[in-house]
Design a protein around this motif. Structure first.
Motif, PDB file in Angstrom:
ATOM      1  N   TYR A  99       0.830  -1.202   0.000  1.00  0.00           N
ATOM      2  CA  TYR A  99       0.000   0.000   0.000  1.00  0.00           C
ATOM      3  C   TYR A  99       0.867   1.255   0.000  1.00  0.00           C
ATOM      4  O   TYR A  99       2.027   1.242   0.439  1.00  0.00           O
ATOM      5  N   TYR A 100       0.302   2.323  -0.508  1.00  0.00           N
ATOM      6  CA  TYR A 100       0.962   3.626  -0.601  1.00  0.00           C
ATOM      7  C   TYR A 100       0.053   4.653   0.049  1.00  0.00           C
ATOM      8  O   TYR A 100      -1.120   4.756  -0.300  1.00  0.00           O
ATOM      9  N   HIS A 101       0.589   5.382   1.024  1.00  0.00           N
ATOM     10  CA  HIS A 101      -0.207   6.404   1.696  1.00  0.00           C
ATOM     11  C   HIS A 101       0.666   7.647   1.867  1.00  0.00           C
ATOM     12  O   HIS A 101       1.506   7.704   2.763  1.00  0.00           O
ATOM     13  N   GLN A 102       0.458   8.610   0.977  1.00  0.00           N
ATOM     14  CA  GLN A 102       1.317   9.780   0.958  1.00  0.00           C
ATOM     15  C   GLN A 102       0.641  10.897   0.177  1.00  0.00           C
ATOM     16  O   GLN A 102      -0.040  10.634  -0.829  1.00  0.00           O
ATOM     17  N   ASP A 103       0.809  12.139   0.656  1.00  0.00           N
ATOM     18  CA  ASP A 103       0.315  13.318  -0.055  1.00  0.00           C
ATOM     19  C   ASP A 103      -1.169  13.210  -0.403  1.00  0.00           C
ATOM     20  O   ASP A 103      -1.598  13.571  -1.506  1.00  0.00           O
ATOM     21  N   GLY A 104      -1.958  12.683   0.546  1.00  0.00           N
ATOM     22  CA  GLY A 104      -3.397  12.605   0.335  1.00  0.00           C
ATOM     23  C   GLY A 104      -3.846  11.485  -0.575  1.00  0.00           C
ATOM     24  O   GLY A 104      -5.015  11.427  -0.969  1.00  0.00           O
ATOM     25  N   ILE A 105      -2.940  10.589  -0.922  1.00  0.00           N
ATOM     26  CA  ILE A 105      -3.269   9.462  -1.817  1.00  0.00           C
ATOM     27  C   ILE A 105      -3.138   8.149  -1.060  1.00  0.00           C
ATOM     28  O   ILE A 105      -2.148   7.922  -0.364  1.00  0.00           O
ATOM     29  N   PHE A 106      -4.142   7.280  -1.190  1.00  0.00           N
ATOM     30  CA  PHE A 106      -4.047   5.914  -0.667  1.00  0.00           C
ATOM     31  C   PHE A 106      -4.281   4.957  -1.828  1.00  0.00           C
ATOM     32  O   PHE A 106      -5.308   5.028  -2.506  1.00  0.00           O
ATOM     33  N   SER A 107      -3.312   4.083  -2.058  1.00  0.00           N
ATOM     34  CA  SER A 107      -3.415   3.118  -3.153  1.00  0.00           C
ATOM     35  C   SER A 107      -2.849   1.787  -2.670  1.00  0.00           C
ATOM     36  O   SER A 107      -1.966   1.754  -1.811  1.00  0.00           O
ATOM     37  N   PHE A 108      -3.361   0.684  -3.210  1.00  0.00           N
ATOM     38  CA  PHE A 108      -2.906  -0.641  -2.774  1.00  0.00           C
ATOM     39  C   PHE A 108      -2.910  -1.602  -3.950  1.00  0.00           C
ATOM     40  O   PHE A 108      -3.588  -1.386  -4.954  1.00  0.00           O
ATOM     41  N   ALA A 109      -2.146  -2.677  -3.818  1.00  0.00           N
ATOM     42  CA  ALA A 109      -2.094  -3.703  -4.869  1.00  0.00           C
ATOM     43  C   ALA A 109      -1.431  -4.949  -4.320  1.00  0.00           C
ATOM     44  O   ALA A 109      -0.724  -4.906  -3.311  1.00  0.00           O
ATOM     45  N   SER A 110      -1.656  -6.059  -4.998  1.00  0.00           N
ATOM     46  CA  SER A 110      -1.003  -7.303  -4.611  1.00  0.00           C
ATOM     47  C   SER A 110       0.404  -7.402  -5.202  1.00  0.00           C
ATOM     48  O   SER A 110       1.184  -8.265  -4.794  1.00  0.00           O
ATOM     49  N   GLU A 111       0.721  -6.519  -6.158  1.00  0.00           N
ATOM     50  CA  GLU A 111       2.060  -6.488  -6.729  1.00  0.00           C
ATOM     51  C   GLU A 111       2.500  -5.039  -6.908  1.00  0.00           C
ATOM     52  O   GLU A 111       1.699  -4.166  -7.257  1.00  0.00           O
ATOM     53  N   ILE A 112       3.796  -4.783  -6.699  1.00  0.00           N
ATOM     54  CA  ILE A 112       4.319  -3.417  -6.826  1.00  0.00           C
ATOM     55  C   ILE A 112       4.166  -2.892  -8.247  1.00  0.00           C
ATOM     56  O   ILE A 112       3.925  -1.709  -8.462  1.00  0.00           O
ATOM     57  N   LYS A 113       4.280  -3.783  -9.244  1.00  0.00           N
ATOM     58  CA  LYS A 113       4.227  -3.299 -10.631  1.00  0.00           C
ATOM     59  C   LYS A 113       2.870  -2.698 -10.975  1.00  0.00           C
ATOM     60  O   LYS A 113       2.774  -1.895 -11.908  1.00  0.00           O
ATOM     61  N   ALA A 114       1.830  -3.036 -10.218  1.00  0.00           N
ATOM     62  CA  ALA A 114       0.535  -2.386 -10.414  1.00  0.00           C
ATOM     63  C   ALA A 114       0.592  -0.943  -9.915  1.00  0.00           C
ATOM     64  O   ALA A 114       0.041  -0.033 -10.537  1.00  0.00           O
ATOM     65  N   LEU A 115       1.267  -0.724  -8.783  1.00  0.00           N
ATOM     66  CA  LEU A 115       1.424   0.632  -8.254  1.00  0.00           C
ATOM     67  C   LEU A 115       2.304   1.477  -9.168  1.00  0.00           C
ATOM     68  O   LEU A 115       2.122   2.691  -9.267  1.00  0.00           O
TER      69      LEU A 115
END
Length: 267
Positions: free
Chosen positions: A105-121
């Motif tokens: 998961y990524y949580h930074q600068d008002g953005i939250f995003s998640f994935a089962s693989e980094i290449k999706a992020l």
């Protein structure tokens, strides 16, 4: 936004497709993995108008009727899932007890995003990703990057046996739902009294574990190296199957690395 690409194991029809909504309309899930005891759990869940026979649908019904915490206690499986709660406007991420399935998961600068693989992020152009030099050091020292770190700054792994809840008001809250140390302490209070008792219990647990993993709506087999682990698993598969079990092996032309002869003997 919830997105999912499915590898179908249970219920190959559209009734097993994801993202999937719970029968009461409260939850939506995307799920990677398999809940091995879903058939037993399905029998415990009453009052559900089942649409299909996938383990995903059983998970959702368990969340609706038992709550997320109690459902996680009952799940026997490998999983990484994201669960959107329409009622409380929260997103729950959870990863299985030993981290068999990955979850970032990524949580930074008002953005939250998640994935089962980094290449999706990496495909998300709103995410600013830089190599984490601490993680690079871990990779060079140990050939892996421990949780919660990843190769990128700002991208974290959900640790094994942990649950993460994200909401607009509270941000990210993380807590364990299972801990190995607690299980060890419980088991120390119920030790075996003799070796034979331990052997019988181990054989029973291994047979059950293999049997649960053989449930599938598609053909299945096992990787056979000729070593102790794979030979034991394949033997337990065959002992509980009425038809010959498929096994797959890889051999090498390099002396000292080729175990194909042992695998052939076991097969």
């Amino acid at each position: 936004t919830l997105g999912h690409r499915r590898l179908s194991i249970h219920d190959l029809t559209s009734a097993g497709s994801q993202p999937m909504h719970s029968f009461d309309g409260r939850y939506v899930i995307v799920f990677n993995g398999e809940i091995y005891n879903f058939k037993e759990l399905r029998k415990e869940l009453s009052g559900v108008n089942w649409r299909g026979h996938s383990d995903t649908e059983v998970m959702l019904a368990a969340f609706s009727l038992w709550g997320v915490s109690k459902a996680l206690e009952k799940f026997n499986g490998m999983f990484a899932f994201a669960l959107w709660d329409k009622k409380h406007q929260t997103l729950t991420l959870a990863r299985d007890r030993f981290g068999e399935k990955p979850l970032y998961y990524y949580h930074q600068d008002g953005i939250f995003s998640f994935a089962s693989e980094i290449k999706a992020l990496e495909k998300d152009k709103d995410l600013i990703l830089h190599i984490d030099r601490r993680s690079l050091t871990h990779q060079l020292e140990s050939s892996y990057i421990p949780a919660p770190l990843s190769i990128y700054e700002g991208v974290n792994k959900v640790a094994p046996g942990n649950i993460l809840v994200f909401s607009y008001k509270r941000g990210v809250v993380i807590a364990p739902f299972w801990e190995l140390s607690s299980q060890i302490n419980v088991c120390k209070k119920n030790m075996f009294t003799c070796e034979n008792e331990a052997i019988e219990a181990l054989e029973g647990e291994l047979k059950k574990a293999v049997r649960l993993r053989m449930a599938s709506d598609v053909p299945l087999g096992g990787f056979l190296s000729g070593g102790i682990d794979s030979s034991l698993v394949l033997a337990l598969m065959q002992s509980q199957s009425n038809v010959p079990v498929n096994s797959f092996s890889i051999g090498f032309d390099v002396t000292g690395f080729n175990e194909a002869g042992y695998a052939k003997n076991v097969a």
